[in-house]
Write a protein that holds these residues in place. Structure first.
Motif, mmCIF file in Angstrom:
data_model
loop_
_atom_site.group_PDB
_atom_site.id
_atom_site.type_symbol
_atom_site.label_atom_id
_atom_site.label_comp_id
_atom_site.label_asym_id
_atom_site.label_seq_id
_atom_site.Cartn_x
_atom_site.Cartn_y
_atom_site.Cartn_z
ATOM 1 N N PHE A 69 0.800 -1.223 0.000
ATOM 2 C CA PHE A 69 0.000 0.000 0.000
ATOM 3 C C PHE A 69 0.837 1.280 0.000
ATOM 4 O O PHE A 69 0.457 2.275 -0.608
ATOM 5 C CB PHE A 69 -0.932 0.003 1.206
ATOM 6 N N TRP A 70 1.981 1.244 0.699
ATOM 7 C CA TRP A 70 2.820 2.431 0.808
ATOM 8 C C TRP A 70 4.277 2.056 0.548
ATOM 9 O O TRP A 70 4.708 0.941 0.865
ATOM 10 C CB TRP A 70 2.717 3.060 2.199
ATOM 11 N N ALA A 112 -0.065 9.689 -10.165
ATOM 12 C CA ALA A 112 -1.183 9.937 -9.252
ATOM 13 C C ALA A 112 -2.527 9.666 -9.912
ATOM 14 O O ALA A 112 -2.739 9.981 -11.083
ATOM 15 C CB ALA A 112 -1.131 11.380 -8.758
ATOM 16 N N TYR A 113 -3.426 9.085 -9.155
ATOM 17 C CA TYR A 113 -4.779 8.820 -9.650
ATOM 18 C C TYR A 113 -5.742 8.760 -8.465
ATOM 19 O O TYR A 113 -5.362 8.443 -7.344
ATOM 20 C CB TYR A 113 -4.835 7.493 -10.421
ATOM 21 N N GLY A 114 -6.991 9.123 -8.720
ATOM 22 C CA GLY A 114 -8.044 9.002 -7.722
ATOM 23 C C GLY A 114 -8.000 9.994 -6.591
ATOM 24 O O GLY A 114 -8.812 9.925 -5.669
ATOM 25 N N LEU A 115 -7.065 10.959 -6.624
ATOM 26 C CA LEU A 115 -6.910 11.895 -5.514
ATOM 27 C C LEU A 115 -7.789 13.136 -5.658
ATOM 28 O O LEU A 115 -7.969 13.881 -4.699
ATOM 29 C CB LEU A 115 -5.452 12.342 -5.391
ATOM 30 N N GLU A 116 -8.319 13.351 -6.858
ATOM 31 C CA GLU A 116 -9.010 14.614 -7.138
ATOM 32 C C GLU A 116 -10.523 14.507 -7.090
ATOM 33 O O GLU A 116 -11.228 15.514 -7.198
ATOM 34 C CB GLU A 116 -8.576 15.146 -8.509
ATOM 35 N N TYR A 117 -11.059 13.294 -6.927
ATOM 36 C CA TYR A 117 -12.500 13.125 -7.091
ATOM 37 C C TYR A 117 -13.322 13.507 -5.867
ATOM 38 O O TYR A 117 -14.461 13.932 -5.991
ATOM 39 C CB TYR A 117 -12.806 11.682 -7.486
ATOM 40 N N GLY A 150 -3.853 6.717 -5.505
ATOM 41 C CA GLY A 150 -2.433 6.480 -5.356
ATOM 42 C C GLY A 150 -1.631 7.670 -5.832
ATOM 43 O O GLY A 150 -2.161 8.620 -6.410
ATOM 44 N N GLY A 151 -0.312 7.638 -5.575
ATOM 45 C CA GLY A 151 0.570 8.704 -6.045
ATOM 46 C C GLY A 151 0.765 9.850 -5.087
ATOM 47 O O GLY A 151 1.500 10.789 -5.397
#
Length: 289
Positions: A123-124, A175-180, A275-276
């Protein structure tokens, strides 16, 4: 109204002038040192600059990673040295004094934070980077539940001061999924809770267009995001720092005079994979008021 001229001040004994200046600030004392040689001697004295140092300065110096870098011949020298970031506690904290007010700031490294699943390499990922002041940072691989918490005692801070807490972060090119969805941020001290929301990422317009072309019709699955963006209008995004990192404000608190634990946290639990995110730590610094 009676006024006190420089000549009147200079007529006072040096110890008396130093005692008066000790009730002011580093900025005021430095200003007086430029007036005349007589006032320079008084304003540079240990009587003045000892009062501008934290009461536990000896403990702070003893915790320095490199105490030899703090060679000093006067309290003013020591104060000036502590106005530059000083790594403490094995390199997991950074300490600094404000050169104008003498107020304390801390940066707590990612290693000192409580991060859900951060010990699991699935995960990290912990790694070093030349951009960080600390030995290592941590990068999010993928989770659907993000929870980060830091703690500090008001005893280690400047008393009776308004502080802000800020998460220091950046994002990788993956990075993905951080802005939603916005994250929940909070600061808790003395059972008083300050809550808010903030986005982890501000995707630029060109990247959004490329993502739309890449995903095609699958983008339709995320149509509800449009309504979310309307509902979440005005929620802040990360802002740029002078050191090149980004920061998210977690909240504010008043340090008071006691010894209270301050808990600072960020949570994003929308169950969407993300992630990211790269974390350096949390900064606690006095507000400029």
């Amino acid at each position: 109204m009676a006024t006190c001229s420089n000549s009147n001040i200079e007529s006072l004994p040096e110890d008396c002038v130093s005692a008066i200046l000790s009730f002011t600030s580093p900025q005021v004392a430095c200003g007086f040192s430029l007036v005349s040689p007589t006032l320079r001697s008084a304003s540079d004295s240990d009587i003045v600059w000892r009062t501008f140092l934290p009461s536990d300065y000896e403990d702070i110096v003893s915790r320095a990673v490199n105490p030899l870098a703090l060679r000093f011949s006067s309290y003013k020298d020591l104060f000036c040295s502590l106005c530059h970031p000083l790594l403490l506690d094995g390199g997991n904290k950074s300490f600094k004094l404000d050169k104008y007010s003498g107020k304390i700031s801390y940066i707590i490294s990612a290693r000192e934070l409580s991060i859900a699943w951060s010990s699991d390499p699935m995960f990290w990922s912990w790694r070093s980077t030349p951009e960080s002041r600390f030995r290592e940072v941590v990068e999010l691989r993928t989770v659907n539940w993000l929870e980060i918490e830091g703690k500090i005692s008001t005893r280690t801070l400047t008393p009776n001061t308004l502080y802000g807490a800020y998460l220091i972060m950046s994002v990788s090119h993956r990075a993905y999924g951080l802005e939603y969805a916005p994250s929940e941020v909070s600061v808790v001290v003395r059972n008083k809770v300050e809550r808010g929301r903030a986005y982890l990422y501000n995707k630029d317009e060109n990247k959004q267009k490329m993502e739309t072309l890449f995903y095609g019709n699958r983008r339709d699955i995320l149509l509800r995001t449009v309504q979310e963006e309307v509902d979440n209008k005005g929620i802040p995004h990360p802002s740029k720092r002078e050191d090149g990192w980004m920061e998210i404000k977690l909240g504010e608190f008043f340090s008071g005079e006691g010894d209270e634990d301050v808990k600072m946290s960020l949570k994003e639990v929308c169950y969407r994979l993300k992630g990211g995110l790269i974390l350096e730590g949390i900064e606690i610094r006095p507000k400029q008021v």
